[in-house]
Design an enzyme around this catalytic site. Structure first.
Site, mmCIF file in Angstrom:
data_model
loop_
_atom_site.group_PDB
_atom_site.id
_atom_site.type_symbol
_atom_site.label_atom_id
_atom_site.label_comp_id
_atom_site.label_asym_id
_atom_site.label_seq_id
_atom_site.Cartn_x
_atom_site.Cartn_y
_atom_site.Cartn_z
ATOM 1 C CB SER A 89 -0.865 -0.021 1.248
ATOM 2 O OG SER A 89 -1.654 1.112 1.268
ATOM 3 N N GLY A 90 0.629 2.155 -0.937
ATOM 4 C CA GLY A 90 1.411 3.394 -1.014
ATOM 5 C C GLY A 90 2.661 3.268 -1.863
ATOM 6 C CB THR A 108 -3.484 4.008 -7.599
ATOM 7 O OG1 THR A 108 -3.937 2.959 -6.762
ATOM 8 C CG2 THR A 108 -4.658 4.692 -8.229
ATOM 9 C CG ASN A 146 -1.470 5.810 -0.609
ATOM 10 O OD1 ASN A 146 -1.492 7.034 -0.794
ATOM 11 N ND2 ASN A 146 -1.598 4.939 -1.587
ATOM 12 C CB SER A 193 -4.826 3.931 0.857
ATOM 13 O OG SER A 193 -4.700 2.532 0.804
ATOM 14 C CB SER A 194 -6.807 1.550 -4.031
ATOM 15 O OG SER A 194 -5.901 2.320 -4.769
ATOM 16 N N GLY A 198 -2.499 -3.399 -2.011
ATOM 17 C CA GLY A 198 -1.216 -4.055 -1.755
ATOM 18 C C GLY A 198 -1.220 -4.765 -0.417
ATOM 19 C CD GLU A 202 -4.087 -2.370 3.828
ATOM 20 O OE1 GLU A 202 -4.198 -1.447 3.018
ATOM 21 O OE2 GLU A 202 -5.067 -2.978 4.305
HETATM 22 N N1 LIG Z 1 5.374 7.987 -10.054
HETATM 23 C C1 LIG Z 1 5.065 8.794 -9.041
HETATM 24 N N2 LIG Z 1 5.480 10.068 -9.063
HETATM 25 C C2 LIG Z 1 5.185 10.890 -8.045
HETATM 26 N N3 LIG Z 1 4.495 10.517 -6.948
HETATM 27 C C3 LIG Z 1 4.057 9.257 -6.856
HETATM 28 C C4 LIG Z 1 4.317 8.331 -7.899
HETATM 29 N N4 LIG Z 1 3.770 7.167 -7.553
HETATM 30 C C5 LIG Z 1 3.189 7.358 -6.340
HETATM 31 N N5 LIG Z 1 3.353 8.612 -5.927
HETATM 32 C C6 LIG Z 1 2.871 9.206 -4.667
HETATM 33 O O1 LIG Z 1 2.580 8.184 -3.770
HETATM 34 C C7 LIG Z 1 1.224 8.197 -3.390
HETATM 35 C C8 LIG Z 1 0.696 6.801 -3.265
HETATM 36 O O2 LIG Z 1 0.661 6.197 -4.527
HETATM 37 P P1 LIG Z 1 -0.486 5.182 -4.942
HETATM 38 O O3 LIG Z 1 -0.332 4.913 -6.379
HETATM 39 O O4 LIG Z 1 -1.792 5.655 -4.477
HETATM 40 O O5 LIG Z 1 -0.094 3.907 -4.113
HETATM 41 P P2 LIG Z 1 -0.790 2.488 -4.097
HETATM 42 O O6 LIG Z 1 -1.876 2.504 -5.118
HETATM 43 O O7 LIG Z 1 0.312 1.543 -4.423
HETATM 44 O O8 LIG Z 1 -1.290 2.301 -2.737
HETATM 45 C C9 LIG Z 1 0.532 9.000 -4.448
HETATM 46 O O9 LIG Z 1 -0.591 9.634 -3.935
HETATM 47 C C10 LIG Z 1 1.598 9.980 -4.851
HETATM 48 O O10 LIG Z 1 1.633 11.058 -3.965
HETATM 49 MG MG LIG Z 2 -3.829 2.275 -4.892
#
Ligand SMILES: Nc1ncnc2c1ncn2[C@@H]1O[C@H](COP(=O)(O)OP(=O)(O)O)[C@@H](O)[C@H]1O
Ligand SMILES: [Mg+2]
Length: 1022
Positions: free
Chosen positions: A104-105, A109, A154, A157-158, A387, A389
């Protein structure tokens, strides 16, 4: 691929010198510090979350850069993977899927959005396709608002799993999509760890709707008024702007085609959920086991927002109907719920409403996104699922989420190894499988047969008396000695564990689960009373979310755990039917901080993701492989046998390129085990060989560039010269061929033209080709000359003389003054029968000829002569071979004085349509001013020609003829007197009274006013 070490590390882990966890950490950290967040393991992209915007990383220019490149030609990027996916989809017409995994984070996404944006940007475009693309991209903010929340891990977080399949047509244009959602963490609606938030949409709605709109739903902006929101003591988040978030959601809902009413209904339901949370209970004063609503107002507010009956809602929350008996003897009794059960029921309702609303939202989006026809469509699936957790308190939701990650890891292991192995088999190469940890054992523990955690949960759910501790007891019994299961009662007797919990040793780490609530959450039943209370709501959306229960159904509802398991297995089948691609996301630290690396966390993720094994597998085989044609194309310049290229011929087909590839390999001095020649690809074991190849290539390139430049410049110069030469030759051939054809046509058209009376005047000339435009003019001129000559030779002496006069008149008048060239020149008009006094005239002339030395009349006609007072006198005007005479037509007396032609100095005429002629003569001879148009024909030109011809005969000189709009002449000059100078100006008139012309005197400057219409030239024109 950029192998430059200044990038902080190698772009593909496969190229590392040493294959250790340390080396991997160093490489990933080195690259991360240089903002290179992506690294390959072969075709897998490993992505490190930068927690900051890396400038230019996702620009339009970047997309274009990757669009035309192969996977390894550019630095690692999600774009290279995306491009590979899209290329393979179109090339092999096979469904593709991208599996994005990580904690997660870790950036899953975000990665999925980058991927979607790339596919939207590079795929074909049209208005319909753009609509689909827009809706596709806009589904993200909507689903994130309803399905994402701020957690400790996060901020976005989804809290649900998502598998989106984008459908492409034959041309590669996206034409539709479908989304499958997995297990929403609905418990978040009613509570969560302190410091976390509920789903974004609640906060967005409260921040974004106007006060009036909120009021009409029975709520206000104050977050603390809602128990369900205030419970976790977190309302605002620095990285989140709920107002703009809400605007985006509104816009996205509009793009997706949600109506105003639909949106209002949603806001109303969300308000209702929040208000439900404010309902509290108290025991009945008389009977402690009966539960009452604490605050009627709270109940009314919730019932109003849910537009349902407050009484029905109240009894559904505090009592439960149970049906007994079968068939006709079915009866329903109502039993009271205690305080705890009532609160549980209220929360179950809130969660249930939210979950059903979310499912409805996904379905609605699907119905809008679905392609018109799915026939022959190819899909790209994108899996962005929660992810792995681990929290301090982990419950049923974490169990499901982590189970899901186990399954995905299974798939990863199977597919990466399988595809690798398959490739070697396909290419006819021997290889030994690499050892890796296979997490199948954990998957079996959770879902296998005959006994698994899920099967035990389902069994316990069936038995009314079962409690969570019954379940834990059965698990302890069944998995006593399982390597991945531990509890206080298991073989290992881990006494550090709390007694209501069990530990699973997941592939990604140990997780301690609290058994409390497992059974209820697994059963996931909403009592019929609640369903009915919602079903009668006058909000059509809410009512549709709760269709009436089928009371007669004997089918047991499928438990949440089994539903999830089935959905996951279905997902695995879908993924297995596609060609898989992987993005493995890693988070550098747990605090969402840019530039900070927690080495231990990093190492841990690398370990459990099995990245090192992934690299090993890739390397144990061969680190590098490339199809022969591309290998030869790239490296031929390093080997004298293959460069310059004329020493071998690159014929299409693998075998043709296998030989040069072998030559290159031999040239490198590789030994037998270092490489393999597969059926279509060359395999190289050691990544250093690739460096070697690249370095050698880099050294050769400047030489080649110089050589190429020289050769190129020479070639350009030579080919330009050749081109010019060839062009001239081609033109020549072309022109002569075209000319010959045209000339043949001309010849045919003019066949026998010399026997034609008009010598071909009316023959239609064939249209000349463009190249012969000038030539044809020349040919026409030649013909015209020939025709003229023919015509002239056919004339009598008299006609020839007239012709000469006409030609002379033409040279004098053409372009200078309008004249009548079609009239026959008859010289003596006075001796003709038309002149009633011709006899008298002939007699007079005979007398004249006898007296003077004149011998012939060259011109004779009536005209007006202007005297010294500029009055017109009607006179016969005669030009003989010596003089110009005027005579009085009344008595045919020659008026004094004759003007000898040799004494004429020049003749002046106007450039206009009048017929005035002014003859200047040497003093003392007088100047003459005649109008030679009064007989209705233009005779000025014939007069001028007669004088000029005679003048030339007598003096040998050409008499000057002037055309002027202002002419001065002397009138009344005699040997004795000087006479007076007059100036004539000319003016056209519309006056119908003017016939031919008049002189209007005004002292010495007089104006010849000539009729615009009534003059010989104008009449002739008509
Ligand atoms: N490629 C990226 N560039 C900049 N910031 C990112 C990137 N990927 C993730 N982040 C940061 O990390 C945070 C969490 O990413 P997210 O994709 O929501 O994580 P996950 O879906 O794996 O839980 C995002 O809100 C963003 O702030
Ligand atoms: Mg996500």
């Amino acid at each position: 691929m950029n192998l430059d070490k200044t990038q902080g590390g190698v772009p593909d882990f496969v190229l590392m010198d040493q294959l250790t966890e340390d080396a991997m950490v160093d490489n990933i950290v080195g690259r991360f510090k240089k903002d290179n967040i992506y690294t390959f393991i072969g075709e897998v992209v490993v992505s490190m979350n930068p927690y900051k915007e890396v400038s230019g990383l996702y620009s339009k220019a970047k997309m274009q850069e990757y669009k035309s490149a192969y996977m390894y030609e550019k630095s690692p990027h999600i774009y290279s993977l995306s491009n590979n996916v899209y290329r393979k989809l179109l090339q092999y017409r096979r469904n593709q899927c991208v599996i994005i995994s990580g904690e997660s984070g870790a950036g899953k996404t975000e990665a999925s959005k980058v991927l979607m944006q790339y596919l939207a940007a590079v795929s074909k475009s049209s208005s319909e396709v753009d609509r689909v693309k827009n809706q596709l991209l806009e589904s993200n903010p909507v689903l994130e608002a309803f399905g994402n929340a701020k957690t400790l891990r996060n901020d976005n977080s989804s809290r649900f799993g998502k598998y989106m399949e984008i459908q492409f047509d034959f041309d590669g244009a996206p034409v539709g999509a479908s989304i499958i959602n997995y297990l929403l963490e609905k418990s978040r609606v009613v509570g969560r760890t302190v410091g976390e938030r509920s789903f974004h949409i609640f906060y967005q709605m409260l921040a974004g709707l106007s006060d009036a709109e909120l009021k009409s739903n029975g709520v206000s902006k104050d977050i603390n008024q809602f128990n369900y929101l205030s419970v976790s003591q977190c309302s605002t988040v620095p990285t989140i702007n709920d107002v703009t978030g809400f605007k985006e959601v509104q816009k996205a809902l509009d793009t997706l085609g949600f109506s105003g009413t639909e949106k209002q209904n949603m806001w109303k339901i969300l308000s209702g959920i929040l208000l439900l949370g404010n309902i509290n209970f108290r025991p009945d004063e008389a009977k402690a086991n009966i539960t009452r609503i604490l605050d009627q107002k709270a109940l009314d507010a919730a019932a109003a927002a849910l537009t349902t009956n407050a009484g029905a809602l109240s009894s559904a929350l505090t009592t439960r109907s149970i049906t007994t008996g079968v068939g006709k003897r079915v009866s329903s009794i109502s039993i009271p719920l205690d305080l705890q059960a009532a609160a549980f029921t209220r929360d179950a309702l809130a969660k249930g409403v939210y979950e059903r609303l979310f499912n409805w939202l996904v379905q609605s989006i699907n119905s809008r996104l679905s392609a018109k026809s799915t026939e022959g469509k190819m899909v790209v699936g994108i899996l962005d699922i929660y992810g792995f957790e681990v929290f301090d308190n982990n419950s049923f939701e974490q169990f499901c989420i982590n189970f899901c990650n186990e399954k995905l890891q299974q798939l990863f292991i199977e597919l990466t190894l399988k595809s690798e192995q398959e490739e070697y088999v396909r290419e006819g190469i021997q290889w030994e499988p690499v050892k890796y940890f296979n997490n199948k054992i954990i998957c079996d523990l959770i879902e296998g047969k005959p006994v698994s955690i899920t099967s035990l949960m389902d069994e316990c759910s069936l038995i009314t008396e079962s409690t969570d501790s019954t379940l834990l007891g059965r698990m302890n019994h069944s998995f006593k000695s399982h390597a991945h299961f531990e509890s206080r009662d298991s073989a290992k007797r881990d006494m550090t564990l709390p007694d209501n919990s069990f530990k699973l040793k997941h592939y990604a780490g140990d997780v301690i689960y609290n058994i409390n609530g497992f059974l209820e959450k697994n059963k996931d039943t909403l009592f019929g009373d609640l369903v009915n209370a919602m079903n009668v709501s006058s909000n059509p959306l809410l009512s549709s979310l709760f269709p009436p229960l089928d009371l007669n159904s004997k089918k047991r509802p499928i438990t949440a755990g089994t539903q999830f398991k089935n959905a996951l297995n279905n997902l695995m089948d879908r993924l297995l039917a596609c060609e898989p691609h992987y993005i493995r996301c890693i988070k550098p630290n747990d605090n969402k901080k840019p530039g900070v690396i927690d080495n231990e966390r990093l190492r841990h993720q690398i370990r459990y993701l099995g990245l090192l094994e992934n690299v090993r597998v890739r390397r144990a085989g061969f680190a590098f492989r490339q199809p022969y044609p591309r290998f030869v194309w790239r490296y031929k310049i390093i080997c004298p046998d293959t460069w310059p290229p004329r020493r071998f011929t690159m014929r299409p087909g693998q075998d043709a390129e296998k030989t040069p590839a072998e030559k290159i390999i031999k040239h490198l001095g590789l030994k037998g085990d270092d490489y393999r020649m597969g059926k279509t690809k060359v395999f190289i074991r050691d990544p250093r060989t690739l460096f070697d190849l690249e370095t050698r290539r880099d050294k050769e390139i400047p030489k080649v560039v110089v050589k190429l430049q020289t050769a190129w410049r020479g070639y350009i110069a030579r080919s330009q010269w050749k081109q010019t030469k060839a062009a001239i030759k081609i033109q020549l051939f072309y022109r002569s061929a075209r000319s010959a054809r045209w000339m043949r046509k001309v010849k045919n058209a003019f066949e026998g033209v010399s026997r034609d009376a008009t010598y071909g005047k009316n023959i239609q000339w064939p249209e000349p080709p463009r190249v012969l435009k000038n030539g044809s003019i020349l040919v026409k001129k030649i013909w015209a000359n020939w025709r003229a000559r023919k015509m002239v030779l056919a004339l009598t002496a008299e006609q020839q003389a007239e012709m000469r006069q006409k030609v002379l008149a033409y040279t004098i008048f053409s372009g200078k003054k309008p004249w009548d060239c079609s009239r026959r020149y008859q010289a003596d008009y006075l001796e003709s029968d038309k002149n009633p006094n011709s006899k008298k005239y002939i007699e007079a002339m005979a007398k004249l000829f006898a007296t003077y030395e004149d011998t012939s009349v060259n011109f004779a006609e009536y005209g007006n002569k202007f005297n010294s007072k500029n009055k017109p006198d009607f006179r016969g005007i005669v030009v003989t071979d010596k003089n110009i005479y005027k005579h009085d037509p009344k008595n045919y007396k020659i008026k004094k004085y004759e003007t000898p032609i040799v004494q004429v100095t020049d003749i002046c005429l106007s450039p206009f349509e009048d017929t005035f002629v002014i003859v200047h003569a040497v003093e003392p001879h007088r100047d003459l001013c005649f109008d030679l148009g009064i007989q209705g024909e233009e005779k000025a030109s014939e007069f001028v020609v007669a004088v000029v011809q005679e003048h030339k005969k007598l003096t040998g000189k050409t008499l000057p003829i002037h055309f002027k709009d202002s002419i001065t002449y002397n009138a009344g000059r005699t040997p004795k007197g000087k006479g007076v100078d007059y100036t004539l100006k000319f003016e056209a008139t519309d006056d119908p009274k003017v016939v031919n012309s008049q002189i209007r005197s005004k002292g010495q400057v007089n104006t010849v006013v000539y009729s615009k219409t009534n003059n010989p030239i104008a009449k002739k024109k008509r």
